[in-house]
Enzyme design. Structure first.
Site, PDB file in Angstrom:
ATOM      1  N   GLU A 264       3.636   9.226   4.673  1.00 49.09           N
ATOM      2  CA  GLU A 264       3.785  10.281   3.496  1.00 49.09           C
ATOM      3  C   GLU A 264       2.106  10.321   3.102  1.00 49.09           C
ATOM      4  O   GLU A 264       2.297   9.242   2.688  1.00 49.09           O
ATOM      5  CB  GLU A 264       4.323   9.570   1.963  1.00 49.09           C
ATOM      6  N   GLU A 314       9.729  19.826  -5.500  1.00 52.69           N
ATOM      7  CA  GLU A 314      11.409  19.649  -6.175  1.00 52.69           C
ATOM      8  C   GLU A 314      11.194  19.396  -7.757  1.00 52.69           C
ATOM      9  O   GLU A 314      11.026  18.413  -7.592  1.00 52.69           O
ATOM     10  CB  GLU A 314      11.856  18.081  -4.778  1.00 52.69           C
ATOM     11  N   GLU A 323       5.695  14.555  -9.969  1.00 54.95           N
ATOM     12  CA  GLU A 323       6.701  14.630  -8.942  1.00 54.95           C
ATOM     13  C   GLU A 323       7.069  15.912  -8.224  1.00 54.95           C
ATOM     14  O   GLU A 323       7.406  15.620  -6.958  1.00 54.95           O
ATOM     15  CB  GLU A 323       7.812  13.058  -8.563  1.00 54.95           C
TER      16      GLU A 323
END
Length: 342
Positions: A264, A314, A323
């Protein structure tokens, strides 16, 4: 030069260039999470990857619809064993069943390359309850892969992160004292079985955590070296410094030849300081360019495999607001937010 010799020279040149181009093209992947209520279907997502020539993907759990959509695409896959499932895989029979259901059922057809047994488990974080389960689960899944005859294709590992190490400059890197008892046996297991380590690396969070942080250093824009190490190692990019810090920790833990795959890395487009579309575009574009051409100062001859986080914004991700804003594609329009070239 005769025509025959000319043709032989061309064939030889192509023989050299084609493998090199293949390695370059396959150095970049994308992480595919589904913590959102407005995301395209799995099939639409795989089609989007194919249209953008994305050759690698990380799945955070055995998403059956995604695995079906991946059949026949040749997209290389990291498949995660989610942390809550680690305890069940202490049983070798359960690990064998997991491999049968989620790997063998799609092989051949899905191009599995790595299994990430747990993600960012660390004795000092909220994932500490999984510490005792990671290595036994890795052993059992690896044994199941070997029993299935897939060990040459699929490598078993776990995904750690740069926060488990410290040290400056990078050659001084080591795992935190309270993590050594957990991570060192894992590194030794990887070394004994010629397996890589997966690592999540985020210069954005390192930059935020450093008073008076150097934004150009974090965004691959430095015009001169920022850190000197071991006399002849010059660090122009924070990404390389973070990765080499982990490499130093891995070496000291008994894995001098263990390769690290960056499972990631990303930059948010909103939600906090320096989280903007422009900075995210700069980071992703420069990271792709860097990974296609370079190793790190510690491993200069080894191109870095990187999985960009993440496919989409998301909107149901927990944690900090950032996030929710790591996507490189808009989930509604399915258009690239940054016009990246893979």
């Amino acid at each position: 030069m005769t025509a025959l010799k000319y043709m032989q020279a061309i064939v030889l040149l192509l023989g050299i260039l084609v493998p090199a181009l293949k390695t370059t093209a396959q150095s970049i992947g994308v992480c595919y999470g589904r913590n959102g209520d407005n995301l395209p279907s799995q099939q639409a997502t795989i089609d989007l990857c194919k249209a953008n020539r994305i050759g690698k993907m990380r799945l955070y759990h055995p998403d059956q619809a995604a695995l079906q959509a991946l059949r026949g695409t040749d997209i290389e896959v990291i498949l995660d064993v989610p942390n809550p499932d680690l305890q069940s895989l202490q049983d070798p029979a359960a690990a064998k069943t997991w491999v049968q259901n989620n790997i063998q059922s799609y092989t051949p057809g899905v191009n599995f390359r790595y299994i990430a047994v747990g993600n960012e488990v660390d004795p000092s974080t909220g994932n500490s309850q999984y510490v005792n389960y990671v290595l036994p689960a890795m052993r059992n899944v690896h044994d199941a892969i070997v029993a299935a005859g897939l060990q040459d294709q699929i490598k078993v590992s776990t995904a750690t992160y740069s926060g488990i190490t410290s040290g400056f400059p990078p050659s001084k890197g080591e795992f935190h004292d309270n993590a050594k008892g957990f991570i060192e046996p894992i590194i030794q297991f990887l070394a004994q079985n010629n397996l890589p380590l997966l690592a999540n690396i985020y210069p954005y969070f390192s930059y935020l955590g450093t008073p008076q942080g150097n934004l150009d250093y974090a965004l691959f824009r430095s015009q001169s070296p920022v850190v000197s190490d071991d006399g002849n190692r010059q660090y122009w990019h924070l990404f390389d410094a973070l990765l080499d810090t982990i490499y130093s920790g891995v070496e000291k833990a008994g894995g001098p030849n263990v390769e690290i795959i960056v499972s990631e890395s990303g930059w948010p487009s909103a939600g906090d300081r320096e989280a903007s579309v422009e900075n995210a575009r700069t980071y992703y574009q420069n990271l792709i360019s860097h990974a296609k051409k370079n190793g790190t100062p510690k491993r200069p001859d080894k191109l870095v495999q990187v999985f960009l986080f993440a496919m989409y914004d998301e909107n149901q991700k927990g944690g900090a607001e950032t996030e929710k804003h790591f996507g490189i594609f808009d989930p509604t329009s399915q258009q690239s937010k940054y016009q990246l070239s893979f």
